[in-house]
Design a protein around this motif. Structure first.
Motif, PDB file in Angstrom:
ATOM      1  N   ASP A 107       0.827  -1.201   0.000  1.00 37.58           N
ATOM      2  CA  ASP A 107       0.000   0.000   0.000  1.00 37.58           C
ATOM      3  C   ASP A 107       0.867   1.258   0.000  1.00 37.58           C
ATOM      4  O   ASP A 107       1.942   1.293   0.598  1.00 37.58           O
ATOM      5  CB  ASP A 107      -0.924   0.000   1.218  1.00 37.58           C
ATOM      6  CG  ASP A 107      -2.006   1.073   1.100  1.00 37.58           C
ATOM      7  OD1 ASP A 107      -2.420   1.357  -0.036  1.00 37.58           O
ATOM      8  OD2 ASP A 107      -2.405   1.612   2.141  1.00 37.58           O
ATOM      9  N   ALA A 108       0.407   2.265  -0.701  1.00 35.13           N
ATOM     10  CA  ALA A 108       1.093   3.561  -0.758  1.00 35.13           C
ATOM     11  C   ALA A 108       0.066   4.617  -1.144  1.00 35.13           C
ATOM     12  O   ALA A 108      -1.052   4.292  -1.557  1.00 35.13           O
ATOM     13  CB  ALA A 108       2.242   3.530  -1.767  1.00 35.13           C
ATOM     14  N   ARG A 109       0.442   5.863  -1.020  1.00 35.09           N
ATOM     15  CA  ARG A 109      -0.486   6.939  -1.366  1.00 35.09           C
ATOM     16  C   ARG A 109      -0.800   6.947  -2.849  1.00 35.09           C
ATOM     17  O   ARG A 109      -1.927   7.252  -3.250  1.00 35.09           O
ATOM     18  CB  ARG A 109       0.101   8.294  -0.959  1.00 35.09           C
ATOM     19  CG  ARG A 109       0.148   8.538   0.547  1.00 35.09           C
ATOM     20  CD  ARG A 109       0.590   9.950   0.837  1.00 35.09           C
ATOM     21  NE  ARG A 109      -0.335  10.924   0.255  1.00 35.09           N
ATOM     22  CZ  ARG A 109      -0.107  12.235   0.207  1.00 35.09           C
ATOM     23  NH1 ARG A 109       1.028  12.718   0.679  1.00 35.09           N
ATOM     24  NH2 ARG A 109      -0.986  13.054  -0.329  1.00 35.09           N
ATOM     25  N   GLY A 188       7.497  11.045  -2.724  1.00 35.54           N
ATOM     26  CA  GLY A 188       6.622  10.652  -1.633  1.00 35.54           C
ATOM     27  C   GLY A 188       6.346   9.163  -1.625  1.00 35.54           C
ATOM     28  O   GLY A 188       7.094   8.357  -2.185  1.00 35.54           O
ATOM     29  N   SER A 189       5.253   8.789  -0.992  1.00 39.65           N
ATOM     30  CA  SER A 189       4.873   7.388  -0.856  1.00 39.65           C
ATOM     31  C   SER A 189       4.271   6.893  -2.166  1.00 39.65           C
ATOM     32  O   SER A 189       3.131   7.223  -2.512  1.00 39.65           O
ATOM     33  CB  SER A 189       3.852   7.226   0.277  1.00 39.65           C
ATOM     34  OG  SER A 189       3.404   5.896   0.364  1.00 39.65           O
ATOM     35  N   ARG A 191       4.307   3.487  -5.190  1.00 40.50           N
ATOM     36  CA  ARG A 191       4.719   2.190  -5.700  1.00 40.50           C
ATOM     37  C   ARG A 191       4.745   2.261  -7.218  1.00 40.50           C
ATOM     38  O   ARG A 191       3.985   3.026  -7.816  1.00 40.50           O
ATOM     39  CB  ARG A 191       3.753   1.096  -5.241  1.00 40.50           C
ATOM     40  CG  ARG A 191       3.667   0.944  -3.731  1.00 40.50           C
ATOM     41  CD  ARG A 191       4.983   0.466  -3.156  1.00 40.50           C
ATOM     42  NE  ARG A 191       4.929   0.369  -1.701  1.00 40.50           N
ATOM     43  CZ  ARG A 191       5.953   0.010  -0.927  1.00 40.50           C
ATOM     44  NH1 ARG A 191       7.115  -0.280  -1.499  1.00 40.50           N
ATOM     45  NH2 ARG A 191       5.814  -0.043   0.367  1.00 40.50           N
ATOM     46  N   ASP A 220       8.351  -2.159  -8.215  1.00 35.43           N
ATOM     47  CA  ASP A 220       7.814  -3.212  -7.346  1.00 35.43           C
ATOM     48  C   ASP A 220       7.513  -4.476  -8.132  1.00 35.43           C
ATOM     49  O   ASP A 220       7.721  -5.583  -7.623  1.00 35.43           O
ATOM     50  CB  ASP A 220       6.555  -2.704  -6.643  1.00 35.43           C
ATOM     51  CG  ASP A 220       6.875  -1.619  -5.635  1.00 35.43           C
ATOM     52  OD1 ASP A 220       7.258  -1.962  -4.507  1.00 35.43           O
ATOM     53  OD2 ASP A 220       6.781  -0.427  -5.988  1.00 35.43           O
TER      54      ASP A 220
END
Length: 228
Positions: A107-109, A188-189, A191, A220
């Motif tokens: 999970d990521a933003r 930032g966050s 993937r 990823d």
């Protein structure tokens, strides 16, 4: 008898269907652009591939390069069936959700989709880059947290890799993929999924992975429509 006027667009569509009958891009069934049976085939769970050339990240595919996966991609890329972007985007969107549920996409933003590079001549011949088009379709379906970032381009010296074996494909793409001018990874966050249509030996995916890693982008996983 109905007195409703016949729209010009309806007449043109009917005339076009007489000249070029509508058929399923996956199996040739008449009367539909993509049939329910081929939709079910694309909806199978993604399968993990083991490329001959190590890519550097897990590689997943909607299926093998046969049946509707192969026929649909050939129709899209070589016969101008741009209407087939939608069923592939549907299937890729489902695969992304499935892989996230399996924990393959933490999970990521935001989720960054990076299309594998397409030779410019091929993109012009096909009326655009089908991989980027599919990525944009995934973004449309999954919402604003998904971003399509076409960071990669090929150099003018890259030749078509069709028919080349694994070592020749590796030599062909070595040094031929670079970061697009003014392109930048998301901060930032985030993937990242490297997106492509077909994985044959893994040469293009491996070189793309190396170039992205050199620019600070952690891939990823790689997701393709079909594995040859």
């Amino acid at each position: 008898m109905s007195s409703r006027p016949i729209r010009p667009a309806t007449v043109l569509a009917a005339a076009a269907d007489l000249v070029l009958p509508t058929v399923c891009g996956g199996c040739g069934a008449p009367g539909v652009r993509w049939c329910a049976r081929c939709t079910r085939r694309l909806a199978d769970d993604p399968v993990q591939l083991r490329p001959r050339i190590p890519v550097g990240a897990p590689v997943w595919a909607l299926g093998r390069y046969r049946g509707p996966h192969r026929a649909g991609l050939v129709a899209l890329k070589e016969h101008g069936r741009r209407d087939l972007v939608d069923p592939f985007a549907d299937a890729l969107s489902r695969a992304v959700v499935t892989l996230a549920r399996w924990g393959e996409v933490p999970d990521a933003r935001r989720l960054q989709l990076v299309p594998a590079p397409t030779r410019r001549a091929a993109a012009r011949r096909r009326g655009g880059d089908p991989v980027t088009a599919m990525g944009l379709g995934v973004r449309q379906r999954l919402g604003p947290r998904v971003v399509v970032n076409p960071m990669l381009v090929t150099t003018a010296l890259t030749r078509d890799s069709a028919g080349l074996d694994a070592p020749a494909r590796a030599r062909n793409v070595a040094g031929s993929i670079r970061i697009r001018r003014h392109a930048a990874p998301l901060a930032g966050s985030v993937r990242t999924i490297l997106l492509d249509d077909v994985l044959t030996t893994g040469a293009t995916a491996a070189q793309s992975h190396r170039v992205l890693a050199g620019s600070g982008v952690h891939v990823d996983l790689v997701l393709v429509v079909a594995g040859a």
